[in-house]
Design an enzyme around this catalytic site. Sequence first.
Site, PDB file in Angstrom:
ATOM      1  N   LYS A  37       2.531   2.501  -2.237  1.00 41.35           N
ATOM      2  CA  LYS A  37       2.038   0.980  -3.060  1.00 41.35           C
ATOM      3  C   LYS A  37       1.276   1.702  -4.295  1.00 41.35           C
ATOM      4  O   LYS A  37       1.870   0.944  -4.882  1.00 41.35           O
ATOM      5  CB  LYS A  37       0.797   0.412  -2.273  1.00 41.35           C
ATOM      6  N   TYR A  48       0.895   4.121   3.814  1.00 42.10           N
ATOM      7  CA  TYR A  48       1.036   3.021   2.496  1.00 42.10           C
ATOM      8  C   TYR A  48       0.646   2.683   1.498  1.00 42.10           C
ATOM      9  O   TYR A  48       1.154   2.488   0.503  1.00 42.10           O
ATOM     10  CB  TYR A  48       1.157   2.044   4.244  1.00 42.10           C
TER      11      TYR A  48
END
Length: 302
Positions: A174, A170
């Site tokens: 991001k 993640y």
Amino acid sequence: MICKDRVVAVTGAGRGLGRAHALEFARQGARVVVNDLGVARDGTGRASEGPAHDVVREIEALGGRAVACADDIATGAGAAALVSTATEAFGRLDVLVNNAGFLRDHMLVNLSEDEWDAVVRVHLKGHFLPLRHAGLHWRAESKAGRPVDARVINTSSGAGLLGSVGQGNYAAAKAGIVGLTLVAAAELGRYGVTVNAIAPAARTRMTEEVFARTMAAPAEGGFDAMAPGNVSPLVVWLGSAGSRDVTGRIFEAEGGRICVMDAFRHGPSADKGARWDPSELGEVVTGLLAESAPPELVYGAG
């Protein structure tokens, strides 16, 4: 009504932050394309049009106009369908909010290749493809002599800016969104498009387990700093005509707090004017680090 008559497409808008953004855009006069695949919080399960249609009905109950789009925006066809849904229903597209995503958290040594691929796909590819197809649309409009005053709001995270223990997939995705935002802002500005990103903190289906472990519920009648709707005013303003001079910036948004992130900047440097010998660099690097600000802690490492 700062977005009156603007046409906005929001991905991942069936729940959580995306739903809050879609509703606030509608309250501010926008016509909204509500995109959601309708799967589970980890991206598994059968796709369902239900969540997107539920939000459309909420917007219509407010007196607004909206249409649902249940296509997978991490595919070229799905991203193209998102743009065509807006243009066919409302005649144009003014704002793209890239928000769709899910989590599959594990420590790095326990993170499978499939878990890596799935999270990078939905977050990073799921930003690139809608941005590409919307960019193609706006470029064509600009070249045809039709004025473009368009906005893209991407969704990064504090995990992407500072790192987050147990979220390597993640955090990497991001962080990639930040780089994509900077490039898109530089490339699409000539066509009348601004591109910014937010790093929101809110209690949603995706983060509820984390917040349940780390934060107490708000006092009755008190301000709920983690409510998703607190992030939406910034997103809506970034989608408005009033933000046309703001591009290539990253904003943290949490509760009533908005912070402009500085990201990477050139710091202290040393230039020998010739090739360094490795034995020289211990003292040089130590000196440079002493002159620079220490990095902020990775989330979960403190």
